[in-house]
Design an enzyme around this catalytic site. Structure first.
Site, PDB file in Angstrom:
ATOM      1  N   ASN A  21       0.896  -1.196  -0.045  1.00 27.06           N
ATOM      2  CA  ASN A  21       0.082   0.007   0.031  1.00 27.06           C
ATOM      3  C   ASN A  21       0.754   1.128  -0.004  1.00 27.06           C
ATOM      4  O   ASN A  21       1.605   1.543   1.107  1.00 27.06           O
ATOM      5  CB  ASN A  21      -1.081  -0.160   1.337  1.00 27.06           C
ATOM      6  CG  ASN A  21      -1.615   1.293   1.476  1.00 27.06           C
ATOM      7  OD1 ASN A  21      -1.899   2.072   0.594  1.00 27.06           O
ATOM      8  ND2 ASN A  21      -2.281   1.403   2.505  1.00 27.06           N
ATOM      9  N   LYS A  23       0.276   4.363  -0.373  1.00 21.36           N
ATOM     10  CA  LYS A  23      -0.511   5.648   0.154  1.00 21.36           C
ATOM     11  C   LYS A  23      -0.343   6.754  -0.870  1.00 21.36           C
ATOM     12  O   LYS A  23      -0.253   6.321  -1.807  1.00 21.36           O
ATOM     13  CB  LYS A  23       0.047   5.734   1.635  1.00 21.36           C
ATOM     14  CG  LYS A  23      -0.289   4.433   2.397  1.00 21.36           C
ATOM     15  CD  LYS A  23       0.173   4.575   3.926  1.00 21.36           C
ATOM     16  CE  LYS A  23      -0.075   3.392   4.459  1.00 21.36           C
ATOM     17  NZ  LYS A  23      -0.149   3.481   6.180  1.00 21.36           N
ATOM     18  N   HIS A 105      -9.634   1.475   4.620  1.00 25.08           N
ATOM     19  CA  HIS A 105      -8.399   1.542   5.314  1.00 25.08           C
ATOM     20  C   HIS A 105      -8.543   2.585   6.611  1.00 25.08           C
ATOM     21  O   HIS A 105      -9.535   3.615   6.347  1.00 25.08           O
ATOM     22  CB  HIS A 105      -7.439   1.925   4.284  1.00 25.08           C
ATOM     23  CG  HIS A 105      -6.044   1.812   4.979  1.00 25.08           C
ATOM     24  ND1 HIS A 105      -5.569   2.967   6.027  1.00 25.08           N
ATOM     25  CD2 HIS A 105      -4.970   0.893   4.775  1.00 25.08           C
ATOM     26  CE1 HIS A 105      -4.206   2.661   6.491  1.00 25.08           C
ATOM     27  NE2 HIS A 105      -4.051   1.500   5.555  1.00 25.08           N
ATOM     28  N   GLU A 107      -7.052   4.823   7.780  1.00 25.78           N
ATOM     29  CA  GLU A 107      -6.811   6.315   7.515  1.00 25.78           C
ATOM     30  C   GLU A 107      -7.791   6.923   6.731  1.00 25.78           C
ATOM     31  O   GLU A 107      -8.218   8.020   6.861  1.00 25.78           O
ATOM     32  CB  GLU A 107      -5.317   6.340   6.511  1.00 25.78           C
ATOM     33  CG  GLU A 107      -4.258   6.075   7.440  1.00 25.78           C
ATOM     34  CD  GLU A 107      -3.103   5.526   6.804  1.00 25.78           C
ATOM     35  OE1 GLU A 107      -2.929   5.732   5.408  1.00 25.78           O
ATOM     36  OE2 GLU A 107      -2.020   5.152   7.564  1.00 25.78           O
ATOM     37  N   GLU A 177      -5.910  -5.003  10.197  1.00 25.03           N
ATOM     38  CA  GLU A 177      -4.785  -4.045  10.581  1.00 25.03           C
ATOM     39  C   GLU A 177      -5.199  -3.334  11.995  1.00 25.03           C
ATOM     40  O   GLU A 177      -5.844  -2.484  11.843  1.00 25.03           O
ATOM     41  CB  GLU A 177      -4.685  -3.150   9.233  1.00 25.03           C
ATOM     42  CG  GLU A 177      -4.390  -3.801   8.110  1.00 25.03           C
ATOM     43  CD  GLU A 177      -3.757  -2.530   7.091  1.00 25.03           C
ATOM     44  OE1 GLU A 177      -2.405  -2.742   6.735  1.00 25.03           O
ATOM     45  OE2 GLU A 177      -4.538  -1.590   6.878  1.00 25.03           O
ATOM     46  N   GLY A 183       1.999   2.027  10.840  1.00 27.63           N
ATOM     47  CA  GLY A 183       2.941   3.068  10.671  1.00 27.63           C
ATOM     48  C   GLY A 183       3.912   3.407  11.904  1.00 27.63           C
ATOM     49  O   GLY A 183       4.494   4.320  12.117  1.00 27.63           O
ATOM     50  N   SER A 223       2.701  -2.326  10.377  1.00 24.94           N
ATOM     51  CA  SER A 223       4.460  -2.522  10.485  1.00 24.94           C
ATOM     52  C   SER A 223       5.012  -3.930  10.117  1.00 24.94           C
ATOM     53  O   SER A 223       5.674  -4.326  10.865  1.00 24.94           O
ATOM     54  CB  SER A 223       4.720  -2.101  11.888  1.00 24.94           C
ATOM     55  OG  SER A 223       4.193  -0.816  12.188  1.00 24.94           O
TER      56      SER A 223
END
Ligand code: PGA
Length: 265
Positions: A21, A23, A105, A107, A177, A183, A223
């Protein structure tokens, strides 16, 4: 000698799925360069490599990819078209060569107010358009610490998969996730990842069918690096990984692909 890694891998029905991904990183030019170099280096035999790239990089990346690499998107709208300034439809992605799309996701949920209900409509539309949805779910640190994580996953699964017919559940991937692991450098322990994905598989078996539970492909994300990927992929309910930061660097990404195939052990 056959290692535990190879026994677990041999027992799985398909080869591992490794999804990058990117991003909001890499221009179309950078994406073309990355994918061309990836093709030159060669994807390990039997490994399925997927890259979720920015919209503007899809066509270029597709043009440079080999048959072992699938290019996809990181989001889409649930409507087929219309007055939705700045948005993109499933059909637009499909015609650009995208084969899959990340949906829900964390985010997107946190910064763009995406709800489970909306993600559910997107999943439905992706399937109707022939894109494979990779549904992302996961709990916050607070939800993990208060022991509410299974309830959170249950709500996310039931609302985000509300419009999926039984016959199509095996066209979907589900990525667990945990938000606190994205991250941050904090990976869920292998046991936590396995426990959560075993729960997801059980949920799918119960709400769809045992056969669907067996077939649905489950990913862990948060991660993931070349150092922890082989212990994650060795778990019985982890069919693949979703990788953010470490998918941006070609050497690191290649090492992840090799590790999931047991080549770097
Ligand atoms: P990370 O991101 O690997 O950088 O933690 C994962 C993701 O956001 O999908």
């Amino acid at each position: 000698m056959i290692s535990l890694f190879s026994i677990a891998s041999l027992m799985k029905k398909k080869s591992p799925l490794v999804v990058g991904n990117w991003k909001m990183n890499k221009t179309s030019l950078e994406a073309k360069e990355f994918v061309s170099q990836l093709v030159q280096k060669g994807i390990p035999e039997g490994c399925r490599a997927l890259l979720a790239v920015p919209f503007t990089a899809i066509e270029g990346a597709v043009a440079c990819a080999s048959s072992q690499i699938s290019i996809g998107a990181q989001n889409m709208h649930d409507q087929v078209g219309g007055a939705f300034t700045g948005e993109i439809s499933a059909e637009m992605l499909r015609v650009s060569g995208a084969k899959f799309v990340l949906l829900g996701h964390s985010e997107r949920r946190a910064y763009f107010c995406e709800t489970n209900e909306w993600v559910g409509k997107k999943v439905e539309q992706a399937l109707l358009s022939g894109l494979m949805p990779i549904l992302c779910i996961g709990e916050s640190l607070e939800e993990r610490e208060t022991g509410a994580f299974q309830a959170v996953l249950e709500t996310q699964l039931s609302q985000c998969l509300a419009f999926v017919p039984e016959g199509q559940i095996d066209s979907i991937c589900i990525a667990y996730e945990p938000i606190w692991a994205i991250g941050t450098g904090k990976t869920a322990t292998v046991a936590m990842a396995q426990e959560a994905l075993a729960y997801v598989r059980q949920w799918v078996s119960h709400h769809f069918s045992k056969e669907c539970g067996r077939k649905v492909e489950l990913l862990y994300g948060g991660s993931v690096t070349r150092d922890n990927v082989s212990s994650l992929i060795a778990q019985p309910d982890i069919d693949g990984v979703l990788v953010g930061g470490a998918s941006l660097d070609l050497e690191h990404w290649m090492d992840i692909l090799k590790s999931v195939m047991g080549e770097l052990l």
